[in-house]
Design an enzyme around this catalytic site. Structure first.
Site, short mmCIF file in Angstrom:
data_model
loop_
_atom_site.label_atom_id
_atom_site.label_comp_id
_atom_site.label_asym_id
_atom_site.label_seq_id
_atom_site.Cartn_x
_atom_site.Cartn_y
_atom_site.Cartn_z
CG ASP A 97 -0.13 -0.22 2.53
OD1 ASP A 97 1.10 0.01 2.52
OD2 ASP A 97 -0.73 -0.60 3.54
CD GLU A 119 -0.16 -6.83 3.19
OE1 GLU A 119 0.05 -5.63 2.96
OE2 GLU A 119 0.37 -7.42 4.14
CD GLU A 133 0.29 4.30 4.77
OE1 GLU A 133 -0.64 5.07 5.14
OE2 GLU A 133 1.47 4.44 5.15
CG HIS A 209 5.87 3.77 10.76
ND1 HIS A 209 5.45 2.60 11.31
CD2 HIS A 209 5.51 3.72 9.46
CE1 HIS A 209 4.87 1.86 10.38
NE2 HIS A 209 4.89 2.51 9.24
NE ARG A 211 3.40 10.22 5.14
CZ ARG A 211 4.22 11.23 4.85
NH1 ARG A 211 3.84 12.46 5.02
NH2 ARG A 211 5.41 11.00 4.35
CG HIS A 242 9.94 5.00 10.86
ND1 HIS A 242 10.09 5.98 9.91
CD2 HIS A 242 9.54 3.90 10.20
CE1 HIS A 242 9.77 5.48 8.73
NE2 HIS A 242 9.43 4.21 8.87
N1 UDP Z 1 11.12 -4.14 11.10
C1 UDP Z 1 12.51 -4.27 11.02
N2 UDP Z 1 13.29 -3.49 11.83
C2 UDP Z 1 12.77 -2.58 12.70
C3 UDP Z 1 11.36 -2.43 12.77
C4 UDP Z 1 10.56 -3.23 11.95
O1 UDP Z 1 13.02 -5.07 10.23
O2 UDP Z 1 13.54 -1.89 13.40
C5 UDP Z 1 10.27 -4.96 10.21
C6 UDP Z 1 9.15 -5.73 10.85
O3 UDP Z 1 9.55 -7.04 11.21
C7 UDP Z 1 8.06 -5.76 9.78
C8 UDP Z 1 8.34 -4.51 8.97
O4 UDP Z 1 9.64 -4.06 9.31
O5 UDP Z 1 8.18 -6.88 8.94
C9 UDP Z 1 7.30 -3.47 9.29
O6 UDP Z 1 7.65 -2.30 8.70
P1 UDP Z 1 6.94 -0.92 9.05
O7 UDP Z 1 6.42 -0.98 10.45
O8 UDP Z 1 7.91 0.15 8.69
O9 UDP Z 1 5.74 -0.83 7.98
P2 UDP Z 1 4.25 -1.38 7.92
O10 UDP Z 1 4.28 -2.85 8.18
O11 UDP Z 1 3.44 -0.61 8.92
O12 UDP Z 1 3.82 -1.08 6.52
#
Ligand code: UDP
Length: 370
Positions: A97, A119, A133, A209, A211, A242
């Site tokens: 997304d 997804e 998103e 993180h 927005r 983040h």
């Molecule tokens: N993750 C990582 N290192 C970190 C924090 C998160 O590798 O310090 C991984 C986590 O395991 C997950 C992904 O990053 O698979 C999630 O990313 P994020 O939270 O940035 O995005 P979202 O999933 O909300 O789109």
């Protein structure tokens, strides 16, 4: 031979696409797998490429300091179409997304190349939550030719929106494929800040993180964390910050001097998976973490007002607590004091997949484009 171009740009997209790309690469007689990164995130993306030993065949390198969502779309739409005209993939694969997801699917449409969405079908129903998103998901559904739904609920949502049933495939979420391929019983942390975790304390992992939480909601989350460490002397909060400057500024101002709160740099995926496994409780607004935590038996408090992943709430693995200070503290406190409440969540069954999603995706690609 089916030439598949996978396009992604951020850390979570890379984590969720890696198992699919690896599986395509394992079938060289049938697929020519090419990877194009937009590099909407740079360092966090490169970390994931390293972990999964993936190399980008094409790198749009679009990231600029302080980039806006509109900048990302503009840069991808500028750079990707000429590349598509040169590479001429049979099919383009996008995930999730992000601005890269939408822009790449739109570029494929403009070049009359079919795109497939990994997804697909997640929705909150609120066009501004999460922003941007939710709109990226809706628009990518309109553009895609084939939709890989991670859960039955996501599949049903697509069907309810009128997506043709023969273009929707229920696959499970590839994040579980990545997780199960990564987690191991005897991991030793290499990140200095994690090697020193105190084994006498219960670790509470926090990531944030979104927005829509920038400003007051994020300040309230930080205040709740402060309340929790003050109330529970046996917990330690670990918070990989983040790199978004808005997040960094607020979190550092709110928590940098708080005892038993470790603010650390984002850690690579292997370290992060084992940090989740080591944690007692997870507070997050991340989509991926909501999906991963139940497979590791960790209760999740969702730091958002809405979630496009109600499956976890229904299964009992997650509770949506929003960004209200009192509510976060009250719900976390209950799990930190009541073993019964904790065990109920920790033992609930994950609704997000069985680790074979990428196999199903590759079979569906073969059937449709072979
Ligand atoms: N993750 C990582 N290192 C970190 C924090 C998160 O590798 O310090 C991984 C986590 O395991 C997950 C992904 O990053 O698979 C999630 O990313 P994020 O939270 O940035 O995005 P979202 O999933 O909300 O789109």
């Amino acid at each position: 031979m089916i030439r598949v171009l996978s396009v992604f740009g951020t850390r979570p997209e890379a984590i969720k696409m890696a198992p699919v790309v690896r599986r395509l690469q394992a079938r060289p007689e049938r697929f020519e797998s090419l990877v194009c990164v937009s590099a909407q995130h740079r360092e966090m993306l490169d970390q994931v490429l390293d972990v999964f030993a993936l190399t980008a065949d094409h790198d749009l390198a679009i990231m600029t300091p302080g980039q806006s969502p509109a900048n990302v779309v503009a840069r991808v739409l500028d750079l990707l179409p000429p590349l598509l005209r040169t590479v001429r993939p049979d099919v383009l694969l996008v995930q999730g997304d992000t601005m890269t997801t939408f822009a790449a699917a739109f570029a494929a449409y403009l070049e009359r190349i079919p795109s497939c969405h990994v997804e697909a079908g997640l929705r909150t129903g609120n066009r501004y939550h999460p922003f941007p998103e939710e709109m990226n998901r809706v628009l990518t559904t309109r553009l895609a030719d084939l939709h890989f739904a991670p859960t039955a609920m996501a599949r049903d949502r697509l069907l309810a929106e009128g997506v043709p049933p023969d273009t929707v495939v229920l696959t499970g979420n590839t994040v579980i494929d990545a997780l199960l391929a990564t987690v191991s019983a005897d991991h030793q942390f290499t990140t200095t800040a994690l090697a020193g975790l105190d084994s006498r304390l219960r670790q509470v992992l926090v990531t944030t993180h979104r927005r829509e939480s920038f400003g007051e909601p994020l300040k309230a989350i930080c205040a709740a964390i402060g309340d929790l460490v003050a109330r529970f002397p046996d917990i330690e909060v670990v918070l990989p910050v983040h790199p978004n400057p808005e997040v960094k500024r607020t979190v550092e101002a709110g928590l940098c001097d708080t005892p038993r709160v470790r603010l650390i740099e984002p850690v690579d995926y292997v370290e992060f998976v084992h940090l989740m496994a080591r944690s007692y409780l997870i507070l997050t607004d991340s989509g991926g973490v909501q999906e991963e935590a139940p497979s590791l038996g960790k209760p999740v408090l969702v730091l958002r007002d809405t979630t496009e992943r109600p499956e976890g709430v229904e299964a009992g693995t997650a509770v949506v607590v929003g960004t209200d200070r009192e509510r976060i503290v009250a719900t976390a406190s209950r799990l930190l004091t009541s073993t019964e409440a904790y065990e109920r969540m920790a033992t609930a069954v994950s609704p997000y997949g069985d680790g074979h999603a990428s196999e199903r995706i590759v079979s569906a690609l073969e059937q449709r484009y072979g």
